[in-house]
Enzyme design. Structure first.
Site, PDB file in Angstrom:
ATOM      1  N   HIS A 163      -1.203   0.540  -9.822  1.00  0.00           N
ATOM      2  CA  HIS A 163      -1.839  -0.408  -8.890  1.00  0.00           C
ATOM      3  C   HIS A 163      -2.490  -1.579  -9.646  1.00  0.00           C
ATOM      4  O   HIS A 163      -3.712  -1.776  -9.585  1.00  0.00           O
ATOM      5  CB  HIS A 163      -2.860   0.312  -7.999  1.00  0.00           C
ATOM      6  CG  HIS A 163      -3.123  -0.413  -6.704  1.00  0.00           C
ATOM      7  ND1 HIS A 163      -3.475   0.211  -5.541  1.00  0.00           N
ATOM      8  CD2 HIS A 163      -3.075  -1.737  -6.391  1.00  0.00           C
ATOM      9  CE1 HIS A 163      -3.653  -0.684  -4.574  1.00  0.00           C
ATOM     10  NE2 HIS A 163      -3.402  -1.879  -5.081  1.00  0.00           N
ATOM     11  N   GLU A 213      -2.947   8.003  -4.455  1.00  0.00           N
ATOM     12  CA  GLU A 213      -3.246   7.387  -5.748  1.00  0.00           C
ATOM     13  C   GLU A 213      -4.460   8.111  -6.308  1.00  0.00           C
ATOM     14  O   GLU A 213      -5.406   8.340  -5.555  1.00  0.00           O
ATOM     15  CB  GLU A 213      -3.580   5.898  -5.587  1.00  0.00           C
ATOM     16  CG  GLU A 213      -2.354   5.070  -5.260  1.00  0.00           C
ATOM     17  CD  GLU A 213      -2.638   3.581  -5.104  1.00  0.00           C
ATOM     18  OE1 GLU A 213      -3.690   3.101  -5.590  1.00  0.00           O
ATOM     19  OE2 GLU A 213      -1.818   2.901  -4.492  1.00  0.00           O
ATOM     20  N   ARG A 258       0.864  -1.173   0.000  1.00  0.00           N
ATOM     21  CA  ARG A 258       0.000   0.000   0.000  1.00  0.00           C
ATOM     22  C   ARG A 258       0.902   1.225   0.000  1.00  0.00           C
ATOM     23  O   ARG A 258       1.936   1.241   0.690  1.00  0.00           O
ATOM     24  CB  ARG A 258      -0.904   0.029   1.238  1.00  0.00           C
ATOM     25  CG  ARG A 258      -2.095  -0.922   1.169  1.00  0.00           C
ATOM     26  CD  ARG A 258      -3.138  -0.456   0.134  1.00  0.00           C
ATOM     27  NE  ARG A 258      -4.297  -1.328   0.080  1.00  0.00           N
ATOM     28  CZ  ARG A 258      -4.459  -2.344  -0.764  1.00  0.00           C
ATOM     29  NH1 ARG A 258      -3.512  -2.647  -1.635  1.00  0.00           N
ATOM     30  NH2 ARG A 258      -5.565  -3.055  -0.760  1.00  0.00           N
TER      31      ARG A 258
HETATM   32  C1  GLV Z   1      -5.092  -4.815  -4.154  1.00  0.00           C
HETATM   33  O1  GLV Z   1      -4.282  -3.975  -3.862  1.00  0.00           O
HETATM   34  C2  GLV Z   1      -5.748  -5.634  -3.187  1.00  0.00           C
HETATM   35  O2  GLV Z   1      -5.613  -5.369  -1.977  1.00  0.00           O
HETATM   36  O3  GLV Z   1      -6.442  -6.572  -3.599  1.00  0.00           O
HETATM   37  C1  GLV Z   2      -1.498  -6.438   0.970  1.00  0.00           C
HETATM   38  O1  GLV Z   2      -2.574  -5.959   0.788  1.00  0.00           O
HETATM   39  C2  GLV Z   2      -0.573  -6.740  -0.115  1.00  0.00           C
HETATM   40  O2  GLV Z   2      -1.044  -6.713  -1.276  1.00  0.00           O
HETATM   41  O3  GLV Z   2       0.633  -6.947   0.128  1.00  0.00           O
END
Ligand code: GLV
Ligand code: GLV
Length: 335
Positions: free
Chosen positions: A286, A267, A238
């Site tokens: 992302h 973001e 994150r």
């Molecule tokens: C993406 O970042 C998720 O947490 O699935």
């Molecule tokens: C946690 O949310 C990860 O994607 O590492």
């Protein structure tokens, strides 16, 4: 009795949406951009269930405005956007999509590691800009991946998968986690070390922690100062786990060699933001879990969590089944 009413805050793959539409009276927000908070409030005011994304903040205030709400199903493994205690105290079941994206995310984190080490995006930009005139003995030299030291910050499932990938490149893998995992150390040849030592020794530091108050700005000025000037930071967890100002400073001053970020704070980042402009910082939007198969599986779990909650059953991947006196989740959790 009519079908339960639900709000789905974005179009998700049909693997989940078809189930949701079959079982529920579903309103789906069709825009590319997230619904503004007042839209979520309006659409969820008389809804029984909500499918949220990591861009939607689901807190106690929202829950109080939605008195019928029984279940919140988050289409993500990360759930820092959900206030779980607020849900538990209001009897609202909450779930996420663990497990199915673990390997896909680790594949991507390793792709970022390799891309930044070997300057692949800079190379492609160079060709696109028509600057490729000849084979250059000193052109775009990068860092070796094989036999380098990978430092994992956080050894959840994604971290473990990252370690497995690193073994194929004969990397030395060291890790820090709040919990020591001696079983994984044995199985995958990992070495545990305090965070400071991991940062000091690693050629690549890859962050795999959830975002919590404890991990907020975990990577700060003092921690960057511990890293090697040749080291590269990879973040697929994150954005706020990394202090963006401190990272910018570390990259500009040569305190560290590079960074590859799937997640940022905030973001999105605009094209003219300093981190995006830096040649030694690779930023992607992302997308670590964004394979077709994985996004389909996430949609399926999100739908199953939603429908289980609406039926009054334990969620297959619940975050507060226990708090609400439900049975255990049938799918394991990532963290
Ligand atoms: C993406 O970042 C998720 O947490 O699935
Ligand atoms: C946690 O949310 C990860 O994607 O590492």
């Amino acid at each position: 009795m009519g079908k339960p009413k639900v709000f789905v805050t974005r179009v998700i793959p049909n693997d989940g949406l078809d189930q949701i539409r079959a079982f529920c009276d579903a309103t789906v927000w069709e825009d590319e951009l997230p619904p503004p908070r007042e839209v979520i409030l309006r659409e969820t005011r008389d809804a029984d269930g909500l499918v949220s994304l990591l861009t939607d903040k689901i807190d106690g205030e929202l829950m109080d405005a939605c008195p019928r709400l029984r279940v919140v199903s988050n289409y993500a493994v990360g759930f820092d956007n959900l206030d779980i205690p607020a849900g538990s105290s209001r009897g609202i079941l909450m779930g996420n999509t663990p497990g199915v994206l673990t390997e896909t995310t680790a594949d991507f984190a390793f792709a970022l590691l390799m891309a930044s080490a070997r300057r692949i995006v800079e190379g492609a930009d160079y060709v696109r800009a028509d600057r490729w005139k000849t084979w250059g003995p000193m052109l775009l030299m990068g860092h070796d991946v094989h036999h380098a030291t990978l430092g994992l910050v956080g050894l959840g499932r994604i971290g473990v998968e990252m370690a497995k990938r690193a073994r194929g490149f004969e990397m030395r893998v060291i890790y820090y986690d709040v919990i020591r995992h001696e079983d994984f150390e044995q199985e995958y040849g990992l070495t545990y070390a305090p965070l400071e030592d991991v940062l000091a020794q690693a050629d690549f530091v890859s962050v795999h922690t959830p975002l919590t108050p404890e991990t907020h700005h975990l990577m700060n000025r003092e921690r960057f100062a511990l890293m090697k000037p040749s080291a590269i930071l990879i973040n697929t967890s994150r954005g706020p786990v990394v202090d963006a100002d401190a990272l910018l400073e570390a990259l500009q001053s040569g305190q560290i060699a590079g960074a590859a970020l799937d997640v940022t704070e905030p973001e999105p980042l605009a094209a003219d933001s300093p981190l995006v402009q830096l040649p030694n910082c690779l930023v992607v939007p992302h997308i670590a879990s964004a394979s077709r198969v994985t996004r389909g599986k996430m949609a399926d779990i999100a739908a199953r969590n939603l429908i289980a909650g609406l039926t009054g059953e334990a969620l297959p991947a619940g975050l507060n089944n226990d708090a609400l006196g439900q049975g255990r989740s049938t799918l394991p959790r990532d963290w």
